[in-house]
Write a protein that holds these residues in place. Structure first.
Motif, PDB file in Angstrom:
ATOM      1  N   UNK A   1       3.872  16.046  -3.041  1.00  0.00           N
ATOM      2  CA  UNK A   1       5.007  16.420  -2.188  1.00  0.00           C
ATOM      3  C   UNK A   1       4.601  17.446  -1.133  1.00  0.00           C
ATOM      4  N   UNK A   2       3.803  18.435  -1.523  1.00  0.00           N
ATOM      5  CA  UNK A   2       3.426  19.478  -0.565  1.00  0.00           C
ATOM      6  C   UNK A   2       2.669  18.891   0.622  1.00  0.00           C
ATOM      7  N   UNK A   3       1.809  17.885   0.359  1.00  0.00           N
ATOM      8  CA  UNK A   3       1.039  17.274   1.434  1.00  0.00           C
ATOM      9  C   UNK A   3       1.948  16.437   2.335  1.00  0.00           C
ATOM     10  N   UNK A   4       2.772  15.640   1.723  1.00  0.00           N
ATOM     11  CA  UNK A   4       3.702  14.800   2.473  1.00  0.00           C
ATOM     12  C   UNK A   4       4.644  15.646   3.323  1.00  0.00           C
ATOM     13  N   UNK A   5       5.214  16.675   2.719  1.00  0.00           N
ATOM     14  CA  UNK A   5       6.146  17.537   3.446  1.00  0.00           C
ATOM     15  C   UNK A   5       5.429  18.312   4.551  1.00  0.00           C
TER      16      UNK A   5
ATOM     17  N   UNK B   1       0.877  -1.170   0.000  1.00  0.00           N
ATOM     18  CA  UNK B   1       0.000   0.000   0.000  1.00  0.00           C
ATOM     19  C   UNK B   1       0.913   1.218   0.000  1.00  0.00           C
ATOM     20  N   UNK B   2       0.868   1.974  -1.090  1.00  0.00           N
ATOM     21  CA  UNK B   2       1.730   3.142  -1.222  1.00  0.00           C
ATOM     22  C   UNK B   2       0.941   4.426  -1.099  1.00  0.00           C
ATOM     23  N   UNK B   3       1.481   5.353  -0.312  1.00  0.00           N
ATOM     24  CA  UNK B   3       0.871   6.678  -0.185  1.00  0.00           C
ATOM     25  C   UNK B   3       1.600   7.598  -1.144  1.00  0.00           C
ATOM     26  N   UNK B   4       1.040   7.744  -2.319  1.00  0.00           N
ATOM     27  CA  UNK B   4       1.627   8.542  -3.392  1.00  0.00           C
ATOM     28  C   UNK B   4       1.030   9.946  -3.369  1.00  0.00           C
ATOM     29  N   UNK B   5       1.117  10.559  -2.207  1.00  0.00           N
ATOM     30  CA  UNK B   5       0.539  11.884  -2.010  1.00  0.00           C
ATOM     31  C   UNK B   5       1.432  12.943  -2.647  1.00  0.00           C
TER      32      UNK B   5
ATOM     33  N   UNK C   1       9.171   7.300  -7.452  1.00  0.00           N
ATOM     34  CA  UNK C   1       9.467   6.536  -8.665  1.00  0.00           C
ATOM     35  C   UNK C   1       9.454   5.038  -8.375  1.00  0.00           C
ATOM     36  N   UNK C   2       9.988   4.650  -7.230  1.00  0.00           N
ATOM     37  CA  UNK C   2      10.021   3.228  -6.868  1.00  0.00           C
ATOM     38  C   UNK C   2       8.608   2.682  -6.696  1.00  0.00           C
ATOM     39  N   UNK C   3       7.742   3.399  -5.989  1.00  0.00           N
ATOM     40  CA  UNK C   3       6.354   2.949  -5.806  1.00  0.00           C
ATOM     41  C   UNK C   3       5.639   2.809  -7.144  1.00  0.00           C
ATOM     42  N   UNK C   4       5.815   3.809  -7.988  1.00  0.00           N
ATOM     43  CA  UNK C   4       5.127   3.782  -9.283  1.00  0.00           C
ATOM     44  C   UNK C   4       5.660   2.678 -10.183  1.00  0.00           C
TER      45      UNK C   4
ATOM     46  N   UNK D   1      -4.664  10.417  -2.592  1.00  0.00           N
ATOM     47  CA  UNK D   1      -5.357  11.353  -1.695  1.00  0.00           C
ATOM     48  C   UNK D   1      -5.733  10.625  -0.409  1.00  0.00           C
ATOM     49  N   UNK D   2      -5.604  11.306   0.728  1.00  0.00           N
ATOM     50  CA  UNK D   2      -5.970  10.672   1.997  1.00  0.00           C
ATOM     51  C   UNK D   2      -7.402  10.145   2.013  1.00  0.00           C
ATOM     52  N   UNK D   3      -8.328  10.841   1.404  1.00  0.00           N
ATOM     53  CA  UNK D   3      -9.721  10.380   1.441  1.00  0.00           C
ATOM     54  C   UNK D   3      -9.901   9.067   0.681  1.00  0.00           C
ATOM     55  N   UNK D   4      -9.079   8.837  -0.358  1.00  0.00           N
ATOM     56  CA  UNK D   4      -9.152   7.561  -1.073  1.00  0.00           C
ATOM     57  C   UNK D   4      -8.638   6.419  -0.201  1.00  0.00           C
ATOM     58  N   UNK D   5      -7.564   6.676   0.526  1.00  0.00           N
ATOM     59  CA  UNK D   5      -7.056   5.670   1.465  1.00  0.00           C
ATOM     60  C   UNK D   5      -8.100   5.388   2.537  1.00  0.00           C
TER      61      UNK D   5
END
Length: 146
Positions: free
Chosen positions: A61-65, A55-59, A112-115, A131-135
């Motif tokens: 960058x602005x959200x992750x940071x 399960x990858x959180x591909x959020x 890149x690794x997750x994708x 997106x967090x709501x999708x998770x």
């Protein structure tokens, strides 16, 4: 769930020796059931062959940071212990080896690794959430753990 930071950091933010990390993670993934909250590149070869799902959180960058800054600043304010009694400090946040700098250095590589995993027929299935709501919606469909 195994909190990887508990296995990779000693008190004083001293990293656990990489060979010891490999041994410990190897024991974790040798069990029939396990869940890791991260998979560092140094021992992915131990984890991926035994994983049934990634399960990858591909959020963005602005959200992750932003989340990382809030978590780190909150820890510096409250001095609430993180892993193995370690605490966040303002000084550590501003160092060249801070977790914030690490985020900038590693974000693109990890994305890149997750994708790549998600696009490959080899390896375990990969669910990427952008997106967090999708998770949250996916998590709501899962049965409670035993």
């Amino acid at each position: 769930m195994t909190l990887v930071d508990e296995l990779t950091w000693l008190p004083g933010w001293v990293p656990v020796d990489p060979e010891v990390q490999r041994e410990v993670i190897g024991r974790v993934v040798a069990d029939e059931r396990w869940l890791l909250d991260s998979a560092y590149g140094a021992w992915l070869d131990l984890v991926l062959p035994r994983a049934q799902l990634v399960v990858g959180l591909d959020y963005p960058r602005w959200l992750s940071f932003g989340r990382l800054v809030r978590r780190t600043a909150s820890g510096a304010i409250t001095r609430e212990p993180r892993c193995n009694g370690n605490i966040e400090t303002w000084r550590a946040m501003l160092r060249r080896d801070s977790i914030l700098v690490w985020h900038f250095r590693s974000f693109g590589r990890k994305r890149a690794r997750m994708r790549a995993w998600a696009g490959s027929p080899d390896g375990p299935p990969v669910l990427l959430f952008r997106r967090p709501r999708d998770l949250d919606a996916w998590l709501a469909t899962l049965a409670p753990a035993d």
